[in-house]
Motif scaffolding. Structure first.
Motif, PDB file in Angstrom:
ATOM      1  N   ARG A   1       0.817  -1.221   0.000  1.00 32.96           N
ATOM      2  CA  ARG A   1       0.000   0.000   0.000  1.00 32.96           C
ATOM      3  C   ARG A   1       0.848   1.266   0.000  1.00 32.96           C
ATOM      4  O   ARG A   1       0.305   2.378  -0.017  1.00 32.96           O
ATOM      5  CB  ARG A   1      -0.924   0.004   1.217  1.00 32.96           C
ATOM      6  N   ALA A   2       2.160   1.110   0.030  1.00 30.86           N
ATOM      7  CA  ALA A   2       3.040   2.264   0.200  1.00 30.86           C
ATOM      8  C   ALA A   2       3.296   3.000  -1.112  1.00 30.86           C
ATOM      9  O   ALA A   2       3.689   2.409  -2.110  1.00 30.86           O
ATOM     10  CB  ALA A   2       4.365   1.817   0.808  1.00 30.86           C
ATOM     11  N   GLY A   3       3.082   4.317  -1.082  1.00 31.16           N
ATOM     12  CA  GLY A   3       3.446   5.165  -2.220  1.00 31.16           C
ATOM     13  C   GLY A   3       4.855   5.691  -2.083  1.00 31.16           C
ATOM     14  O   GLY A   3       5.483   6.074  -3.074  1.00 31.16           O
ATOM     15  N   ARG A   4       5.371   5.716  -0.846  1.00 29.65           N
ATOM     16  CA  ARG A   4       6.734   6.195  -0.605  1.00 29.65           C
ATOM     17  C   ARG A   4       7.315   5.457   0.588  1.00 29.65           C
ATOM     18  O   ARG A   4       6.652   5.321   1.625  1.00 29.65           O
ATOM     19  CB  ARG A   4       6.736   7.702  -0.351  1.00 29.65           C
ATOM     20  N   ILE A   5       8.553   4.997   0.427  1.00 29.65           N
ATOM     21  CA  ILE A   5       9.238   4.241   1.469  1.00 29.65           C
ATOM     22  C   ILE A   5      10.562   4.929   1.758  1.00 29.65           C
ATOM     23  O   ILE A   5      11.397   5.094   0.861  1.00 29.65           O
ATOM     24  CB  ILE A   5       9.483   2.783   1.045  1.00 29.65           C
ATOM     25  N   VAL A   6      10.771   5.318   2.999  1.00 33.97           N
ATOM     26  CA  VAL A   6      11.937   6.113   3.385  1.00 33.97           C
ATOM     27  C   VAL A   6      12.566   5.511   4.633  1.00 33.97           C
ATOM     28  O   VAL A   6      11.866   5.011   5.516  1.00 33.97           O
ATOM     29  CB  VAL A   6      11.530   7.584   3.641  1.00 33.97           C
ATOM     30  N   VAL A   7      13.896   5.571   4.717  1.00 33.56           N
ATOM     31  CA  VAL A   7      14.628   5.066   5.878  1.00 33.56           C
ATOM     32  C   VAL A   7      15.631   6.109   6.342  1.00 33.56           C
ATOM     33  O   VAL A   7      15.942   7.058   5.619  1.00 33.56           O
ATOM     34  CB  VAL A   7      15.359   3.742   5.548  1.00 33.56           C
TER      35      VAL A   7
ATOM     36  N   LEU B   1      17.081  17.279   0.928  1.00 29.85           N
ATOM     37  CA  LEU B   1      17.847  17.996  -0.097  1.00 29.85           C
ATOM     38  C   LEU B   1      17.023  18.253  -1.359  1.00 29.85           C
ATOM     39  O   LEU B   1      17.208  19.269  -2.033  1.00 29.85           O
ATOM     40  CB  LEU B   1      19.109  17.206  -0.456  1.00 29.85           C
ATOM     41  N   ALA B   2      16.116  17.341  -1.660  1.00 35.01           N
ATOM     42  CA  ALA B   2      15.301  17.499  -2.868  1.00 35.01           C
ATOM     43  C   ALA B   2      14.268  18.617  -2.718  1.00 35.01           C
ATOM     44  O   ALA B   2      13.772  19.145  -3.719  1.00 35.01           O
ATOM     45  CB  ALA B   2      14.602  16.185  -3.199  1.00 35.01           C
ATOM     46  N   GLY B   3      13.934  18.980  -1.480  1.00 36.22           N
ATOM     47  CA  GLY B   3      12.966  20.047  -1.250  1.00 36.22           C
ATOM     48  C   GLY B   3      11.532  19.563  -1.284  1.00 36.22           C
ATOM     49  O   GLY B   3      11.242  18.410  -1.606  1.00 36.22           O
ATOM     50  N   ARG B   4      10.621  20.454  -0.948  1.00 38.28           N
ATOM     51  CA  ARG B   4       9.203  20.118  -0.863  1.00 38.28           C
ATOM     52  C   ARG B   4       8.632  19.784  -2.238  1.00 38.28           C
ATOM     53  O   ARG B   4       8.824  20.522  -3.196  1.00 38.28           O
ATOM     54  CB  ARG B   4       8.419  21.276  -0.268  1.00 38.28           C
ATOM     55  N   LYS B   5       7.918  18.669  -2.313  1.00 37.75           N
ATOM     56  CA  LYS B   5       7.253  18.249  -3.536  1.00 37.75           C
ATOM     57  C   LYS B   5       5.842  17.787  -3.183  1.00 37.75           C
ATOM     58  O   LYS B   5       5.558  17.465  -2.026  1.00 37.75           O
ATOM     59  CB  LYS B   5       8.024  17.103  -4.200  1.00 37.75           C
ATOM     60  N   PRO B   6       4.932  17.732  -4.166  1.00 40.55           N
ATOM     61  CA  PRO B   6       3.595  17.200  -3.871  1.00 40.55           C
ATOM     62  C   PRO B   6       3.682  15.792  -3.290  1.00 40.55           C
ATOM     63  O   PRO B   6       4.487  14.976  -3.726  1.00 40.55           O
ATOM     64  CB  PRO B   6       2.917  17.190  -5.247  1.00 40.55           C
ATOM     65  N   ARG B   7       2.846  15.530  -2.305  1.00 37.88           N
ATOM     66  CA  ARG B   7       2.894  14.231  -1.637  1.00 37.88           C
ATOM     67  C   ARG B   7       2.407  13.124  -2.554  1.00 37.88           C
ATOM     68  O   ARG B   7       1.401  13.269  -3.243  1.00 37.88           O
ATOM     69  CB  ARG B   7       2.043  14.261  -0.367  1.00 37.88           C
ATOM     70  N   THR B   8       3.136  12.009  -2.577  1.00 38.24           N
ATOM     71  CA  THR B   8       2.738  10.834  -3.345  1.00 38.24           C
ATOM     72  C   THR B   8       1.518  10.181  -2.701  1.00 38.24           C
ATOM     73  O   THR B   8       1.450  10.044  -1.477  1.00 38.24           O
ATOM     74  CB  THR B   8       3.891   9.818  -3.397  1.00 38.24           C
ATOM     75  N   ALA B   9       0.552   9.779  -3.521  1.00 32.88           N
ATOM     76  CA  ALA B   9      -0.639   9.116  -2.994  1.00 32.88           C
ATOM     77  C   ALA B   9      -0.267   7.770  -2.389  1.00 32.88           C
ATOM     78  O   ALA B   9       0.681   7.121  -2.815  1.00 32.88           O
ATOM     79  CB  ALA B   9      -1.668   8.920  -4.105  1.00 32.88           C
ATOM     80  N   GLY B  10      -1.026   7.352  -1.406  1.00 29.75           N
ATOM     81  CA  GLY B  10      -0.785   6.078  -0.756  1.00 29.75           C
ATOM     82  C   GLY B  10      -0.167   6.251   0.610  1.00 29.75           C
ATOM     83  O   GLY B  10       0.144   7.360   1.057  1.00 29.75           O
ATOM     84  N   VAL B  11       0.001   5.133   1.295  1.00 31.25           N
ATOM     85  CA  VAL B  11       0.645   5.135   2.614  1.00 31.25           C
ATOM     86  C   VAL B  11       2.111   5.514   2.455  1.00 31.25           C
ATOM     87  O   VAL B  11       2.780   5.082   1.514  1.00 31.25           O
ATOM     88  CB  VAL B  11       0.513   3.740   3.264  1.00 31.25           C
ATOM     89  N   SER B  12       2.620   6.327   3.359  1.00 35.15           N
ATOM     90  CA  SER B  12       4.059   6.603   3.402  1.00 35.15           C
ATOM     91  C   SER B  12       4.641   5.882   4.616  1.00 35.15           C
ATOM     92  O   SER B  12       4.042   5.878   5.694  1.00 35.15           O
ATOM     93  CB  SER B  12       4.352   8.101   3.456  1.00 35.15           C
ATOM     94  N   VAL B  13       5.794   5.274   4.421  1.00 39.62           N
ATOM     95  CA  VAL B  13       6.427   4.463   5.465  1.00 39.62           C
ATOM     96  C   VAL B  13       7.805   5.022   5.766  1.00 39.62           C
ATOM     97  O   VAL B  13       8.620   5.224   4.858  1.00 39.62           O
ATOM     98  CB  VAL B  13       6.565   2.990   5.022  1.00 39.62           C
ATOM     99  N   PHE B  14       8.063   5.274   7.034  1.00 43.55           N
ATOM    100  CA  PHE B  14       9.400   5.679   7.475  1.00 43.55           C
ATOM    101  C   PHE B  14       9.909   4.675   8.488  1.00 43.55           C
ATOM    102  O   PHE B  14       9.254   4.399   9.488  1.00 43.55           O
ATOM    103  CB  PHE B  14       9.386   7.069   8.104  1.00 43.55           C
ATOM    104  N   LYS B  15      11.090   4.115   8.218  1.00 46.02           N
ATOM    105  CA  LYS B  15      11.731   3.180   9.138  1.00 46.02           C
ATOM    106  C   LYS B  15      13.054   3.773   9.604  1.00 46.02           C
ATOM    107  O   LYS B  15      13.896   4.152   8.793  1.00 46.02           O
ATOM    108  CB  LYS B  15      11.991   1.832   8.449  1.00 46.02           C
ATOM    109  N   ALA B  16      13.224   3.853  10.907  1.00 49.87           N
ATOM    110  CA  ALA B  16      14.491   4.303  11.477  1.00 49.87           C
ATOM    111  C   ALA B  16      14.979   3.265  12.470  1.00 49.87           C
ATOM    112  O   ALA B  16      14.200   2.763  13.288  1.00 49.87           O
ATOM    113  CB  ALA B  16      14.311   5.649  12.181  1.00 49.87           C
ATOM    114  N   VAL B  17      16.252   2.935  12.387  1.00 50.13           N
ATOM    115  CA  VAL B  17      16.844   2.002  13.339  1.00 50.13           C
ATOM    116  C   VAL B  17      17.929   2.675  14.174  1.00 50.13           C
ATOM    117  O   VAL B  17      18.512   2.060  15.056  1.00 50.13           O
ATOM    118  CB  VAL B  17      17.420   0.770  12.606  1.00 50.13           C
ATOM    119  N   GLY B  18      18.197   3.952  13.889  1.00 49.34           N
ATOM    120  CA  GLY B  18      19.202   4.687  14.638  1.00 49.34           C
ATOM    121  C   GLY B  18      20.554   4.614  13.981  1.00 49.34           C
ATOM    122  O   GLY B  18      21.009   3.545  13.585  1.00 49.34           O
TER     123      GLY B  18
END
Length: 332
Positions: free
Chosen positions: A236-242, A277-294
């Protein structure tokens, strides 16, 4: 000029007196962009597990252009945890400071979630669900509240006593409504921002539980055999970020099961520094997922600000540099 004859020892109280969460978010944003530009570096984590879910960790980082390096070491056991951050001036090999790093670690973990939420969640998101009520959870709420004007917080822990206690504390700290929910499904239903901050070994959050454009901060379960969300979340993710691809590959079961250990399969996974660094852009549709492990650089970013302010305000216990001493021995 930095006095290389002095090393400072800074306590947890010193850290919380010198900086706040908003400071940590700004410092981490700057370091993330340096990392993406190749001007700062994380080193592989060393981790050992023993006994009943007890672990030893060591994490190093370097920002040579800022003339700062760090080494965080810590122990985590079911009965307690402690950590220390050593901050070095690498060009001359000077130990600049040693910091009790429990609070520092919670600040950098929450700061990452706050930054990710700011850049990834829908702009008008005004409700949050926090899943997990441990020692990191309240700062996770504060980090989201720093970037979105929340009207309501939903709290879930499988233990009723824990969720009720946490909800009561949150009501004292924040002005928005707080509800302790009796089930995970109730907690996340229709909520635009969901934060997972648990030590779960088995995934419990399914993709179908999330609303269409929800943002998910998955910042618990950072051991290689732990997991918080089901594989269908990725569908379901439109954007996946770590926070860092290599660290997530080493420490996140969810991501490793999905993308494997071949870096060429991780092309759709972005880093937080890249987004900034890429700057503000229109949000991608769908769930966005952020994973951080430190990461070590996240610790270093916050530690750098702490040390700079400690030097400016003359805070901490100053330890003078001692001359070399000849080791002794006893002959048979």
């Amino acid at each position: 000029m930095i006095d290389t004859t002095i090393t400072r020892f800074l306590t947890e109280a010193d850290v919380t007196r010198l900086i706040d969460l908003n400071d940590a978010m700004e410092a981490l944003s700057d370091m993330l962009t340096l990392e993406f530009a190749g001007a700062a570096k994380n080193f592989p984590k060393i981790q050992a597990t023993y006994g009943d879910r007890s672990t030893l960790h060591a994490l190093a980082s370097l920002a040579e252009t800022l003339d700062i390096a760090g080494f965080k070491t810590w122990i985590n056991t079911p009965k307690g945890a402690s950590s220390v951050m050593s901050v070095f001036e690498p060009n001359v090999g000077h130990l600049r400071a040693m910091i009790q790093a429990g609070g520092l670690g919670r600040l950098r973990t929450a700061a990452a979630s706050g930054i990710a939420t700011d850049w990834m969640a829908v702009p008008d998101a005004d409700e949050m669900a926090v899943i997990g009520t441990g020692r990191q959870a309240m700062l996770q709420v504060a980090a989201v509240a720093a970037v979105r004007k929340l009207k309501r917080l939903r709290v879930y822990s499988p233990t009723e006593e824990n969720r009720e206690r946490f909800a009561a504390q949150a009501r004292e700290l924040f002005s928005f409504d707080v509800a302790a929910e009796p089930s995970l499904e109730r907690a996340v239903d229709g909520v635009p921002i969901v934060t997972l901050i648990t030590r779960s070994r088995k995934p419990f959050l399914a993709g179908a539980m999330l609303e269409a454009n929800a943002h998910l901060n998955a910042v618990g379960a950072i051991l290689p055999n732990s997991a918080e969300f089901e594989p269908d979340v990725f569908e379901r993710a439109g954007r996946i970020v770590v926070d860092n691809v290599e660290r997530v590959m080493a420490s996140s079961k969810e991501f490793r099961d999905r993308f494997g250990e071949d870096i060429s399969n991780w092309g759709n996974v972005e880093t937080l520094g890249c987004i900034i660094l890429a700057g503000r852009k229109p949000r991608t549709a769908g769930v966005s997922v952020f994973k951080a492990v430190g990461t070590g650089l996240a610790d270093l970013a916050v530690a750098r600000l702490v040390v700079e302010r400690a030097e400016q305000q003359d805070v901490g216990v100053k330890i003078g540099k001692s001359p070399p001493a000849q080791p002794r021995w006893r002959a048979l």
